[in-house]
Scaffold this active site. Structure first.
Site, PDB file in Angstrom:
ATOM      1  N   LEU A  19      -2.231  41.319 -31.138  1.00 47.90           N
ATOM      2  CA  LEU A  19      -3.693  41.443 -30.243  1.00 47.90           C
ATOM      3  C   LEU A  19      -3.434  43.312 -30.902  1.00 47.90           C
ATOM      4  O   LEU A  19      -4.364  43.858 -30.268  1.00 47.90           O
ATOM      5  CB  LEU A  19      -3.174  41.824 -28.697  1.00 47.90           C
ATOM      6  CG  LEU A  19      -3.386  40.096 -28.003  1.00 47.90           C
ATOM      7  CD1 LEU A  19      -3.615  40.301 -27.117  1.00 47.90           C
ATOM      8  CD2 LEU A  19      -5.219  39.783 -28.443  1.00 47.90           C
ATOM      9  N   GLY A  20      -2.067  42.914 -31.754  1.00 53.00           N
ATOM     10  CA  GLY A  20      -2.560  44.832 -32.282  1.00 53.00           C
ATOM     11  C   GLY A  20      -1.587  45.796 -31.342  1.00 53.00           C
ATOM     12  O   GLY A  20      -1.699  46.583 -31.332  1.00 53.00           O
ATOM     13  N   GLU A 145       8.233  49.328 -26.890  1.00 52.01           N
ATOM     14  CA  GLU A 145       6.898  47.586 -27.495  1.00 52.01           C
ATOM     15  C   GLU A 145       7.859  46.774 -27.257  1.00 52.01           C
ATOM     16  O   GLU A 145       8.670  46.293 -27.784  1.00 52.01           O
ATOM     17  CB  GLU A 145       6.548  47.876 -29.016  1.00 52.01           C
ATOM     18  CG  GLU A 145       4.971  46.881 -29.480  1.00 52.01           C
ATOM     19  CD  GLU A 145       4.952  46.207 -30.621  1.00 52.01           C
ATOM     20  OE1 GLU A 145       4.998  47.699 -31.377  1.00 52.01           O
ATOM     21  OE2 GLU A 145       4.655  45.964 -31.381  1.00 52.01           O
ATOM     22  N   GLU A 154      11.907  33.876 -24.576  1.00 48.78           N
ATOM     23  CA  GLU A 154      12.377  34.834 -25.111  1.00 48.78           C
ATOM     24  C   GLU A 154      12.177  36.373 -24.541  1.00 48.78           C
ATOM     25  O   GLU A 154      13.470  36.714 -24.882  1.00 48.78           O
ATOM     26  CB  GLU A 154      12.585  34.854 -26.389  1.00 48.78           C
ATOM     27  CG  GLU A 154      12.570  33.040 -27.147  1.00 48.78           C
ATOM     28  CD  GLU A 154      11.677  32.466 -28.198  1.00 48.78           C
ATOM     29  OE1 GLU A 154      10.962  32.589 -26.934  1.00 48.78           O
ATOM     30  OE2 GLU A 154      11.776  31.712 -28.521  1.00 48.78           O
ATOM     31  N   LYS A 194     -10.590  35.301 -16.559  1.00 54.12           N
ATOM     32  CA  LYS A 194      -9.695  35.295 -15.946  1.00 54.12           C
ATOM     33  C   LYS A 194      -8.191  34.650 -17.632  1.00 54.12           C
ATOM     34  O   LYS A 194      -7.116  34.823 -16.924  1.00 54.12           O
ATOM     35  CB  LYS A 194     -10.600  33.464 -16.062  1.00 54.12           C
ATOM     36  CG  LYS A 194      -9.457  32.644 -15.229  1.00 54.12           C
ATOM     37  CD  LYS A 194      -9.403  33.051 -14.061  1.00 54.12           C
ATOM     38  CE  LYS A 194     -10.291  32.525 -13.470  1.00 54.12           C
ATOM     39  NZ  LYS A 194     -10.423  32.918 -11.743  1.00 54.12           N
ATOM     40  N   GLN A 197      -6.852  38.055 -15.886  1.00 54.66           N
ATOM     41  CA  GLN A 197      -5.705  38.146 -14.429  1.00 54.66           C
ATOM     42  C   GLN A 197      -4.987  37.025 -14.351  1.00 54.66           C
ATOM     43  O   GLN A 197      -3.658  37.410 -13.366  1.00 54.66           O
ATOM     44  CB  GLN A 197      -7.012  37.423 -13.333  1.00 54.66           C
ATOM     45  CG  GLN A 197      -7.899  38.405 -13.436  1.00 54.66           C
ATOM     46  CD  GLN A 197      -9.012  36.965 -12.727  1.00 54.66           C
ATOM     47  OE1 GLN A 197      -9.269  36.361 -11.748  1.00 54.66           O
ATOM     48  NE2 GLN A 197     -10.020  37.409 -12.896  1.00 54.66           N
ATOM     49  N   CYS A 386       9.731  47.736 -57.290  1.00 57.87           N
ATOM     50  CA  CYS A 386      11.435  46.889 -57.103  1.00 57.87           C
ATOM     51  C   CYS A 386      11.305  44.994 -58.534  1.00 57.87           C
ATOM     52  O   CYS A 386      11.320  45.405 -59.779  1.00 57.87           O
ATOM     53  CB  CYS A 386      11.248  46.060 -55.835  1.00 57.87           C
ATOM     54  SG  CYS A 386      13.445  46.209 -55.894  1.00 57.87           S
ATOM     55  N   GLY A 388       9.277  44.203 -59.053  1.00 56.92           N
ATOM     56  CA  GLY A 388       7.302  43.875 -59.986  1.00 56.92           C
ATOM     57  C   GLY A 388       8.389  44.828 -61.427  1.00 56.92           C
ATOM     58  O   GLY A 388       7.698  44.602 -61.975  1.00 56.92           O
ATOM     59  N   GLU A 410      19.548  36.830 -61.193  1.00 57.76           N
ATOM     60  CA  GLU A 410      18.182  36.045 -60.425  1.00 57.76           C
ATOM     61  C   GLU A 410      17.541  34.465 -60.531  1.00 57.76           C
ATOM     62  O   GLU A 410      17.516  33.055 -60.509  1.00 57.76           O
ATOM     63  CB  GLU A 410      17.740  37.279 -59.815  1.00 57.76           C
ATOM     64  CG  GLU A 410      17.088  36.370 -57.962  1.00 57.76           C
ATOM     65  CD  GLU A 410      16.199  37.059 -57.386  1.00 57.76           C
ATOM     66  OE1 GLU A 410      15.912  38.119 -58.393  1.00 57.76           O
ATOM     67  OE2 GLU A 410      15.583  37.065 -56.419  1.00 57.76           O
ATOM     68  N   HIS A 512      11.338  51.204 -53.239  1.00 52.69           N
ATOM     69  CA  HIS A 512       9.682  50.701 -52.990  1.00 52.69           C
ATOM     70  C   HIS A 512       9.442  51.899 -52.062  1.00 52.69           C
ATOM     71  O   HIS A 512       9.635  52.836 -51.341  1.00 52.69           O
ATOM     72  CB  HIS A 512       9.743  49.681 -51.203  1.00 52.69           C
ATOM     73  CG  HIS A 512      11.052  48.629 -52.083  1.00 52.69           C
ATOM     74  ND1 HIS A 512      10.165  47.763 -51.820  1.00 52.69           N
ATOM     75  CD2 HIS A 512      11.926  48.462 -52.249  1.00 52.69           C
ATOM     76  CE1 HIS A 512      10.442  46.625 -52.101  1.00 52.69           C
ATOM     77  NE2 HIS A 512      11.892  47.132 -52.527  1.00 52.69           N
ATOM     78  N   GLU A 514       6.802  52.598 -51.001  1.00 50.97           N
ATOM     79  CA  GLU A 514       5.307  52.133 -49.890  1.00 50.97           C
ATOM     80  C   GLU A 514       5.836  52.475 -48.473  1.00 50.97           C
ATOM     81  O   GLU A 514       5.069  52.932 -47.736  1.00 50.97           O
ATOM     82  CB  GLU A 514       4.987  50.800 -50.513  1.00 50.97           C
ATOM     83  CG  GLU A 514       5.910  49.577 -49.764  1.00 50.97           C
ATOM     84  CD  GLU A 514       6.385  48.992 -50.909  1.00 50.97           C
ATOM     85  OE1 GLU A 514       6.860  49.912 -51.949  1.00 50.97           O
ATOM     86  OE2 GLU A 514       7.438  48.101 -51.017  1.00 50.97           O
TER      87      GLU A 514
END
Ligand code: GLN
Length: 536
Positions: A19-20, A145, A154, A194, A197, A386, A388, A410, A512, A514
């Protein structure tokens, strides 16, 4: 642990996952930060893995890496992108880490004579880890969160820890925000309360009365609906907050501001509302994002493209860098397994830039190598991250140096040309979890290189997550043939960046970038990449 005056906000989720919660938590954190409060933000994950480092991206999306080298949930990426603050190891707790710590203590004899139980031992450990975040930085507010959905087996110990904290600290120090879904039924044309609730009832069964409800919805909530939810769920009407679908996640803070989520939370915590939130830069970013002057098509070549979340930080970096360039980045996701020598030109048709994504293992590797070669030969701006970057190096070895069997060990441990090889310190590592080269390391940039021009700095620190490296032994051959190492780790001499001078813009990075792109500070390499793709 003696606690300063930190206040705590917990964000739980009900009805369904996805749901974010991460975005709502980040948005509230952003608003409180913009009102001048210092905010810590944390994610508790109910799974038993110690961290998501060993999880397949198909399972749990991208694994995010902090500066201090923790492999964490991708929500920490949202926290950093929204708050423009680095997170660290303590900001992500999993059931695995909690149990491991408790069992280690048991073996040490810390609980001698006692039966070790979920309550109080596991819940105490959870509470300690929540308070640790507050204590370390003396935050005004810590937002925690809770992963998963209320009712999951869990999540129970976490929910119980929250109940205890609320009971111990009182409701003006500890707040629970519950995020649920109000589905729209097209057949009857109605929004349904509902499920909300029921999910609040579930929380109540666990001893928690939520203070604020955030309702995800596709349609505007009528006053009737708000009143109904307030009455049945035992909250005041101002605590029913609408979270309607918006165009981009970055608009959610503004929407939450409109719905007064921040003011309601502050009021309940008996904290001053202070000034209007300072969101000038944020609004400017959204304006640019929503009003692009141009458009550019970039290809993202990876093997997890079916699942958007697998490349979350990369896709968000493009959003930041696009807005900075007042340009909409149309990201074309290309499955590396579908790229062959024959198909590459059709797959990469009309692309103004190509990014080859990080990854592990053999699957799809040849497609990535071909894509890097296509960018090189056709003078298309290229960013390799990486794996890439490693693919770009392999391609260069095979097709420019003529070492047709060159590979990373690898992929082929017996290759004649191990141009990408395991780091020395990795050779005896047996365990897979948490043993890569992780976290931020320095990188010295060569003057005049694309990287230097992008950063405008002689030295930077970037985050890593890999085991293999450019094999130094071959560096001279590469440089002679035209591929240059333009970023070097000053302590170990490892090659961190490769470039091809003369190409429009060809940059491969072992780290990385990003992970450190934020709304306020888009990453310079992405910004430059887009600029070059726009031909500027
Ligand atoms: N598999 C490569 C390595 O371990 C690259 C890792 C990555 O792309 N994050 O070195």
């Amino acid at each position: 642990m003696t606690l300063s005056s930190t206040k705590f906000i917990f964000v739980t989720g009900g009805v369904t996952s996805s749901l974010g919660k991460g975005i709502v938590s980040s948005s509230l954190a952003k608003l409180l930060q913009a009102r001048g409060y210092s905010i810590g933000i944390q994610k508790l994950d109910p799974y038993i893995n110690i961290d998501p480092g060993t999880l397949n991206p198909y399972e749990h999306g991208e694994c995010y890496v902090t500066e201090d080298g923790a492999e964490t949930d991708l929500d920490l990426g949202h926290y950093e992108r929204f708050l423009n603050l680095p997170t660290s190891q303590e900001n992500n707790v999993t059931t695995g880490t909690v149990y491991q710590a408790v069992i280690d203590k048991e073996r040490r004899g810390d609980y001698l004579g006692k039966t070790v139980q979920v309550i109080p031992h596991i819940t105490d450990e959870i509470k300690w880890r929540i308070k640790l975040v507050a204590e370390k930085n003396k935050y005004d507010v810590v937002i925690t969160e809770i992963g998963g959905t209320v009712g999951d087996i869990e999540s129970l110990p976490y929910i119980e820890a929250v109940r205890q904290m609320k009971w111990e600290m009182g409701s003006s120090n500890c707040l629970v925000i519950h995020l649920t879904l109000v589905p729209f039924l097209p057949a009857s044309g109605e929004l349904k309360t509902k499920p909300t609730q029921h999910s609040v009832k579930e929380l109540l069964e666990n001893g928690i009365q939520p203070d604020i409800l955030v309702l995800r919805t596709q349609k505007v909530l009528t006053d009737d609906i708000r009143q109904k939810v307030a009455l049945f769920c035992n909250v005041d009407i101002t605590s029913v907050i609408e979270s309607i679908d918006v165009q981009t996640i970055y608009e959610v803070p503004l929407y939450m501001l409109k719905e007064k989520l921040d003011v309601t939370a502050l009021r309940k915590l008996k904290l001053a509302v202070r000034r209007e939130p300072a969101l000038k830069k944020w609004r400017e970013f959204i304006f640019k994002l929503k009003n692009p002057k141009k458009e550019v098509r970039i290809g993202l070549v990876g093997k997890y493209v079916e699942l958007q979340d697998a490349y979350k930080s990369i896709t968000e970096s493009f959003v930041h860098a696009g807005a900075m360039n007042e340009c909409k980045v149309e990201l074309v996701l290309i499955h590396s397994q579908q790229i062959t020598e024959k198909k590459v030109s059709e797959k990469c048709k009309d692309l103004k830039g190509i990014l080859v994504a990080p990854g592990f293992g053999k699957r799809g590797i040849e497609g990535k190598i071909i894509a890097a070669g296509y960018a090189r030969k056709n003078n298309i701006p290229f960013l390799g991250i990486c794996l890439g970057m490693q693919c770009a190096v392999i391609e260069y070895a095979r097709n420019v140096l003529g070492w047709t069997t060159a590979n990373s060990t690898e992929m082929n441990s017996k290759t004649d040309y191990p141009i990408i090889d395991l780091m020395e310190e990795q050779k005896n590592v047996v365990n897979k979890g948490g043993t890569m080269r992780l976290g931020a390391y320095s990188c010295r940039l060569k003057k005049g290189s694309n990287a230097y021009k992008a950063y405008g700095l002689p030295e930077v620190r970037e985050r890593h997550r890999h085991r293999y490296e450019f094999n130094d032994k071959y560096l001279r051959d590469f440089e002679k043939a035209g591929m240059k190492a333009t970023g070097i780790n000053p302590d170990t001499n490892l090659v961190e960046i490769v470039e091809i001078p003369g190409h429009k813009w060809f940059v491969g990075v072992q780290f990385h970038p990003e992970y450190s792109s934020t709304v306020i500070n888009p990453h310079p390499l992405f910004v430059q990449f887009i600029r070059k793709a726009l031909d500027e």
